[in-house]
Scaffold this motif. Structure first.
Motif, PDB file in Angstrom:
ATOM      1  N   ALA A   1       0.861  -1.178   0.000  1.00 35.73           N
ATOM      2  CA  ALA A   1       0.000   0.000   0.000  1.00 35.73           C
ATOM      3  C   ALA A   1       0.904   1.235   0.000  1.00 35.73           C
ATOM      4  O   ALA A   1       1.974   1.236  -0.604  1.00 35.73           O
ATOM      5  N   ARG A   2       0.479   2.311   0.676  1.00 34.90           N
ATOM      6  CA  ARG A   2       1.320   3.510   0.762  1.00 34.90           C
ATOM      7  C   ARG A   2       2.692   3.139   1.322  1.00 34.90           C
ATOM      8  O   ARG A   2       3.703   3.738   0.976  1.00 34.90           O
ATOM      9  N   ARG A   3       2.694   2.143   2.199  1.00 35.43           N
ATOM     10  CA  ARG A   3       3.941   1.637   2.757  1.00 35.43           C
ATOM     11  C   ARG A   3       3.795   0.118   2.875  1.00 35.43           C
ATOM     12  O   ARG A   3       2.746  -0.377   3.271  1.00 35.43           O
ATOM     13  N   LEU A   4       4.836  -0.614   2.523  1.00 34.24           N
ATOM     14  CA  LEU A   4       4.770  -2.072   2.591  1.00 34.24           C
ATOM     15  C   LEU A   4       4.510  -2.532   4.015  1.00 34.24           C
ATOM     16  O   LEU A   4       5.155  -2.068   4.960  1.00 34.24           O
ATOM     17  N   HIS A   5       3.538  -3.434   4.174  1.00 36.62           N
ATOM     18  CA  HIS A   5       3.330  -4.090   5.460  1.00 36.62           C
ATOM     19  C   HIS A   5       2.742  -5.464   5.202  1.00 36.62           C
ATOM     20  O   HIS A   5       2.485  -5.852   4.051  1.00 36.62           O
ATOM     21  N   TYR A   6       2.539  -6.214   6.268  1.00 35.55           N
ATOM     22  CA  TYR A   6       2.002  -7.559   6.159  1.00 35.55           C
ATOM     23  C   TYR A   6       0.743  -7.645   7.019  1.00 35.55           C
ATOM     24  O   TYR A   6       0.717  -7.147   8.151  1.00 35.55           O
ATOM     25  N   ASP A   7      -0.298  -8.270   6.467  1.00 34.55           N
ATOM     26  CA  ASP A   7      -1.560  -8.441   7.188  1.00 34.55           C
ATOM     27  C   ASP A   7      -1.659  -9.873   7.692  1.00 34.55           C
ATOM     28  O   ASP A   7      -1.652 -10.826   6.892  1.00 34.55           O
ATOM     29  N   PHE A   8      -1.721 -10.012   9.006  1.00 40.43           N
ATOM     30  CA  PHE A   8      -1.810 -11.330   9.650  1.00 40.43           C
ATOM     31  C   PHE A   8      -3.258 -11.557  10.057  1.00 40.43           C
ATOM     32  O   PHE A   8      -3.846 -10.747  10.770  1.00 40.43           O
TER      33      PHE A   8
ATOM     34  N   LEU B   1     -12.202 -13.175   9.687  1.00 48.41           N
ATOM     35  CA  LEU B   1     -10.753 -13.180   9.831  1.00 48.41           C
ATOM     36  C   LEU B   1     -10.369 -12.024  10.748  1.00 48.41           C
ATOM     37  O   LEU B   1     -10.489 -10.848  10.369  1.00 48.41           O
ATOM     38  N   VAL B   2      -9.973 -12.338  11.965  1.00 47.15           N
ATOM     39  CA  VAL B   2      -9.485 -11.309  12.887  1.00 47.15           C
ATOM     40  C   VAL B   2      -8.107 -10.892  12.386  1.00 47.15           C
ATOM     41  O   VAL B   2      -7.249 -11.734  12.116  1.00 47.15           O
ATOM     42  N   SER B   3      -7.897  -9.571  12.258  1.00 44.95           N
ATOM     43  CA  SER B   3      -6.754  -9.090  11.472  1.00 44.95           C
ATOM     44  C   SER B   3      -5.870  -8.108  12.237  1.00 44.95           C
ATOM     45  O   SER B   3      -6.362  -7.287  13.014  1.00 44.95           O
ATOM     46  N   TRP B   4      -4.568  -8.220  11.949  1.00 44.36           N
ATOM     47  CA  TRP B   4      -3.566  -7.278  12.452  1.00 44.36           C
ATOM     48  C   TRP B   4      -2.663  -6.866  11.292  1.00 44.36           C
ATOM     49  O   TRP B   4      -2.307  -7.698  10.449  1.00 44.36           O
ATOM     50  N   ALA B   5      -2.286  -5.600  11.248  1.00 45.52           N
ATOM     51  CA  ALA B   5      -1.256  -5.140  10.314  1.00 45.52           C
ATOM     52  C   ALA B   5       0.085  -5.201  11.036  1.00 45.52           C
ATOM     53  O   ALA B   5       0.254  -4.596  12.097  1.00 45.52           O
ATOM     54  N   VAL B   6       1.022  -5.961  10.480  1.00 44.50           N
ATOM     55  CA  VAL B   6       2.344  -6.132  11.089  1.00 44.50           C
ATOM     56  C   VAL B   6       3.363  -5.481  10.153  1.00 44.50           C
ATOM     57  O   VAL B   6       3.715  -6.046   9.119  1.00 44.50           O
ATOM     58  N   PRO B   7       3.810  -4.257  10.457  1.00 48.41           N
ATOM     59  CA  PRO B   7       4.646  -3.507   9.501  1.00 48.41           C
ATOM     60  C   PRO B   7       5.872  -4.272   9.011  1.00 48.41           C
ATOM     61  O   PRO B   7       6.228  -4.164   7.841  1.00 48.41           O
ATOM     62  N   LYS B   8       6.527  -5.030   9.896  1.00 49.19           N
ATOM     63  CA  LYS B   8       7.785  -5.687   9.509  1.00 49.19           C
ATOM     64  C   LYS B   8       7.660  -7.204   9.459  1.00 49.19           C
ATOM     65  O   LYS B   8       8.648  -7.918   9.557  1.00 49.19           O
ATOM     66  N   ASN B   9       6.431  -7.672   9.289  1.00 47.90           N
ATOM     67  CA  ASN B   9       6.110  -9.099   9.203  1.00 47.90           C
ATOM     68  C   ASN B   9       6.322  -9.776  10.558  1.00 47.90           C
ATOM     69  O   ASN B   9       6.855  -9.195  11.496  1.00 47.90           O
TER      70      ASN B   9
ATOM     71  N   LYS C   1      -5.864   2.659  -6.662  1.00 45.57           N
ATOM     72  CA  LYS C   1      -5.315   3.815  -5.971  1.00 45.57           C
ATOM     73  C   LYS C   1      -6.451   4.747  -5.568  1.00 45.57           C
ATOM     74  O   LYS C   1      -7.383   4.975  -6.323  1.00 45.57           O
ATOM     75  N   GLY C   2      -6.361   5.296  -4.374  1.00 42.29           N
ATOM     76  CA  GLY C   2      -7.408   6.180  -3.876  1.00 42.29           C
ATOM     77  C   GLY C   2      -8.430   5.471  -3.017  1.00 42.29           C
ATOM     78  O   GLY C   2      -9.143   6.104  -2.240  1.00 42.29           O
ATOM     79  N   GLU C   3      -8.516   4.140  -3.140  1.00 44.83           N
ATOM     80  CA  GLU C   3      -9.400   3.367  -2.275  1.00 44.83           C
ATOM     81  C   GLU C   3      -8.656   3.000  -0.991  1.00 44.83           C
ATOM     82  O   GLU C   3      -7.419   3.031  -0.932  1.00 44.83           O
ATOM     83  N   TYR C   4      -9.427   2.638   0.039  1.00 45.37           N
ATOM     84  CA  TYR C   4      -8.816   2.250   1.309  1.00 45.37           C
ATOM     85  C   TYR C   4      -7.882   1.062   1.082  1.00 45.37           C
ATOM     86  O   TYR C   4      -8.271   0.046   0.503  1.00 45.37           O
ATOM     87  N   GLY C   5      -6.609   1.213   1.510  1.00 42.83           N
ATOM     88  CA  GLY C   5      -5.634   0.136   1.343  1.00 42.83           C
ATOM     89  C   GLY C   5      -5.155  -0.043  -0.075  1.00 42.83           C
ATOM     90  O   GLY C   5      -4.657  -1.127  -0.427  1.00 42.83           O
ATOM     91  N   GLY C   6      -5.287   1.002  -0.916  1.00 39.03           N
ATOM     92  CA  GLY C   6      -4.914   0.881  -2.318  1.00 39.03           C
ATOM     93  C   GLY C   6      -3.497   0.357  -2.505  1.00 39.03           C
ATOM     94  O   GLY C   6      -2.557   0.824  -1.877  1.00 39.03           O
ATOM     95  N   GLY C   7      -3.348  -0.646  -3.410  1.00 35.44           N
ATOM     96  CA  GLY C   7      -2.049  -1.252  -3.655  1.00 35.44           C
ATOM     97  C   GLY C   7      -2.186  -2.729  -3.976  1.00 35.44           C
ATOM     98  O   GLY C   7      -3.297  -3.274  -4.074  1.00 35.44           O
ATOM     99  N   GLU C   8      -1.051  -3.397  -4.125  1.00 30.87           N
ATOM    100  CA  GLU C   8      -1.031  -4.809  -4.500  1.00 30.87           C
ATOM    101  C   GLU C   8      -1.072  -5.711  -3.267  1.00 30.87           C
ATOM    102  O   GLU C   8      -0.354  -5.457  -2.296  1.00 30.87           O
ATOM    103  N   VAL C   9      -1.893  -6.744  -3.333  1.00 33.10           N
ATOM    104  CA  VAL C   9      -2.014  -7.716  -2.248  1.00 33.10           C
ATOM    105  C   VAL C   9      -1.677  -9.094  -2.790  1.00 33.10           C
ATOM    106  O   VAL C   9      -2.226  -9.522  -3.817  1.00 33.10           O
TER     107      VAL C   9
END
Length: 773
Positions: free
Chosen positions: A337-344, A352-360, A390-398
């Motif tokens: 997204a705007r900055r690379l992170h990992y979604d656990f 799916l209970v979710s956490w964003a883990v910036p550095k995996n 782009k422009g949507e929430y979480g825009g980017g490659e998954v």
């Protein structure tokens, strides 16, 4: 116009530094921060109710007005209901998220007022609670109101009702009584609730007419407590619990305990007090309001759906929470997204209970990784890969980084322990909530892990005993050439130098003062770097609700919520880095702290100097520090290879005296006389009389008393209006003010107090003026 990202909503904000409470210097930013922070407690008491706003667009000393109808400019995501009044149709907002409350505060709507009923579809429903407004007449204090409140509590308890007290934030007390619980067999209409409340008030008046009145006429209230029953009328509203009040100081309609009402010394509470109480005790009104009906109650995917549109994103958007699976699936998605992170994500209870883990996820038991709890995702998301526009929430490659099954060991609200079985992610992991949506992810040690060396066996080297931090020169960075400079944020905190040695920790201010005990919570960095010796330059900060650092919050902090922002590495494992280039020191700092939650190393700002400045303004930062990429570290020097630019004006000052207060400050400190050191004494900069809380004034008066002296420390004679009634003090205390601009005579125009600078000495204070200005 800046925007705040709150719970997935983008809230446009303006004039964040505008002072809404001149007596205390409380700004719109602080009002927004309060409402966002108190949202979990406040929203249940607003949910489903028409919200009338009371606005003070120019601050509480200027006129206010009530606003019922929602303006066309209101954001589309605000929920709303149209209601027919006798003469018109009014569109009311309904609040259910922290973003809604942030929008409220952005409008300078300091107060939120609601009725005692909730909407039933598009029409007013039955009353869900009854309210008594205890209004003290002349010559009646809050303690007498509390006595009457206790009498009402006892009276209605005899017929099976429970009362919850709220000090109104103005003069009196509100008592709330839930109506959708026994002993009622059927709901009361607003008219029915008003009748019951009037009967209670009338009985109290009959019992003791010398102390209580149920009569509206103001002439009847002198020496009595007026028990106002009329706010149960369906057309009337009451200021909502947890709402701020538009008074001289930022008080709040604050829930209280009965023990407090029965004890001496009851007072109205300010917003800072209410936040502390909520953090410690939770919502004292949790049993007041019933949950919303099932058809109106959000399911676990409501937040997820509200942040996405099926017509604009390829992500799965089911209309309801899916059927519960085996609760044994996990997925880790790499999200550019705007900055690379990992979604656990862990499948649990139909989502799916979710956490964003910036550095995996951590791959070493010695690491703790930050994990930010995000909205629940649908189970179908476990197989999603694709491009979010782009422009949507979480825009980017998954893409899917890993997936597999997990075995659950523990699932609590604040702790989750699982054993992952994937191709890459294998082993036992713990997730522990630290505060709000902030969690730590930890890889638990396997049995038979290698023995850790005791401190006595670790190599030793000679650390410098102290390092005076390098200082930046004030200036304009916009003309700096591209490529030669790096741009960092300027943080609103205390400059500190951390000295670490194999688990031992010491912290010093810019002036060399020991701050180790003051910011004891930062010592976890020493544990994380227990195999190293290091000297790290940085800033002790406290983050506000908007995600920005706040000097005011830092001053009032007990130390628990203080974070360490690191921006330079001066010494590492026996090697001095002072003569190394900034770019090399920065790269080593990032490598040393990768994966540590005990320290924050913010990314540098990309692009040109102009773009860096614009980004700092948009994010609400204090300013920007530009550093030449090839610059060495010069301890204690104010060098031109570091240049700072602030987004608002601030000046460190030395206190040279004070003047006695008038009006409500009579008998105490009214304003400070301040200056900067110069040849022969202080150079006078003016008088500071705003921005103080009552606590600030009391603390300053106590601190200044032993410093009083007969002679003025200023080199020039002050204007008569400033030196009359002046009390001179020895110029040893450093503080900081914000101000509008410099006058032609180089005095501060409209200065506002920010606080004492315990980390600095008078000799550190210089005029913060761009030499090119």
């Amino acid at each position: 116009m800046a925007t705040l990202d709150i719970a997935g909503r983008k809230v446009s904000v303006t004039n964040l530094d505008k002072v809404l409470f001149p007596e205390t210097g409380t700004t719109k930013r602080q009002v927004i921060e309060y409402y966002v922070a108190i949202a979990p407690a406040m929203l249940p008491h607003l949910a489903g109710r028409a919200v009338t706003r009371k606005r003070w667009p120019n601050g509480v000393e200027q006129p206010s007005f009530f606003e019922k109808n929602l303006a066309a400019s209101a954001p589309d995501w605000l929920d709303r209901r149209r209601m027919q009044h006798s003469d018109r149709v009014v569109t009311y907002p309904l609040f259910s998220t922290a973003a809604d409350l942030a929008w409220l505060a952005q409008q300078a709507s300091i107060e939120a007022h609601v009725p005692q009923w909730r909407f039933d579809g598009d029409s007013p429903g039955p009353a869900t609670r009854m309210v008594f407004d205890l209004d003290p007449g002349d010559d009646v204090d809050l303690a007498q109101c509390a006595e009457v409140a206790c009498e009402i509590r006892d009276m209605i308890a005899e017929i099976g009702f429970t009362a919850f007290p709220v000090t109104s934030g103005s003069k009196g007390i509100h008592l709330y009584v839930p109506l959708e619980k026994p002993p009622l067999e059927k709901p009361l209409t607003p008219a029915g609730a008003s009748t019951v409340a009037k009967r209670v008030a009338t009985l109290l008046e009959e019992r003791d007419p010398s102390r209580v009145t149920a009569t509206m006429a103001k002439a009847k209230r002198t020496g009595r407590v007026f028990v106002d029953w009329s706010q149960n009328n369906g057309k009337k509203t009451t200021v909502a619990p947890y709402s701020m009040r538009g008074r001289a100081t930022p008080t709040v309609a604050a829930p209280r305990s009965w023990e407090e009402l029965e004890a001496p010394g009851l007072t109205q509470l300010r917003f800072e007090d209410v936040l502390e109480r909520f953090e410690e005790h939770g919502d004292l009104l949790a049993d007041l309001d019933p949950p919303l009906p099932m058809e109106d109650r959000p399911d676990k995917l409501s937040t997820y759906r509200s942040m996405r549109s099926a017509s604009r994103t390829p992500e799965p958007i089911p209309v309801a929470t899916g059927p519960r699976g085996e609760d044994d699936t996990f997925v880790i998605q790499e999200h550019h997204a705007r900055r690379l992170h990992y979604d656990f994500r862990l499948e649990h209870d139909g989502v799916l209970v979710s956490w964003a883990v910036p550095k995996n996820i951590p791959d070493d038991p010695g690491q703790n990784r930050l994990a930010v709890r995000t909205e629940d995702h649908p189970v179908e998301y476990a197989t999603f890969e694709g491009s979010i526009p782009k422009g949507e929430y979480g825009g980017g490659e998954v893409s899917i980084w890993d997936s597999g099954s997990y075995e659950l060991e523990k699932w609590r609200e604040d702790e989750v322990i699982v054993v992952l079985s994937g191709e890459k992610a294998q082993g036992r992991f713990a997730l522990v909530r630290t505060k709000g949506d902030q969690w730590l992810m930890h890889r638990m040690k396997d049995q038979g892990a290698s023995r850790e060396l005791p401190k006595s066996e670790l190599p030793k080297s000679e650390l410098p005993k102290s390092v005076a931090p390098m200082l930046a020169t004030a200036g304009d960075i916009r003309d700096l050439p591209d490529g030669d400079w790096a741009f960092e944020g300027k943080w609103d905190g205390f400059r500190v130098v951390a000295r670490l040695s194999y688990g031992e920790f010491a912290l010093a201010s810019r002036s060399g003062k020991d701050l180790t005990e003051r910011f004891h919570g930062l010592s976890s960095l020493a544990d994380d770097l227990a195999e190293h010796e290091a000297v790290i330059d940085g800033e002790a900060v406290v983050y506000g609700a908007d995600g920005n650092t706040s000097f005011e919050l830092l001053q009032g902090s007990s130390g628990k919520n203080v974070r360490f922002i690191a921006f330079d590495l001066l010494h590492l494992d026996g090697t001095s880095l002072l003569k190394k280039k900034y770019s090399d020191r920065r790269r080593l700092l990032e490598l040393l702290t990768t994966g540590l939650d005990s320290v924050i190393v913010p990314d540098t700002l990309t692009g040109s100097a102009e773009e860096a400045l614009a980004a700092s303004v948009e994010r609400g930062w204090e300013g920007v520090v530009a550093k030449r990429v090839d610059s060495i570290y010069q301890p204690g020097r104010r060098a031109h290879t570091w240049i700072k630019t602030k987004n608002w004006r601030a000046q460190e000052i030395v206190i040279g005296g004070w003047r006695r207060g008038r009006g409500r400050r009579t008998g105490g400190l009214g304003s400070l006389l301040v200056g900067v050191p110069g040849p022969g004494g202080l150079r006078y900069l003016g008088r500071v009389g705003t921005g103080f809380s009552d606590r600030d004034l009391d603390a300053l008066a106590e601190t200044l008393e032993p410093l009083e002296t007969e002679d003025s420390p200023f080199v020039e004679e002050l204007p008569a209006a400033d030196r009359n009634d002046a009390v001179w003090v020895s110029p040893t205390l450093v503080g900081e003010v914000r101000f509008f601009e410099w006058t032609d005579s180089m005095h501060l125009r409209h200065p506002s107090w920010r606080g004492l600078r315990e980390d600095k000495q008078p000799a550190d204070v210089v005029l913060e003026i761009d030499p090119k200005a």
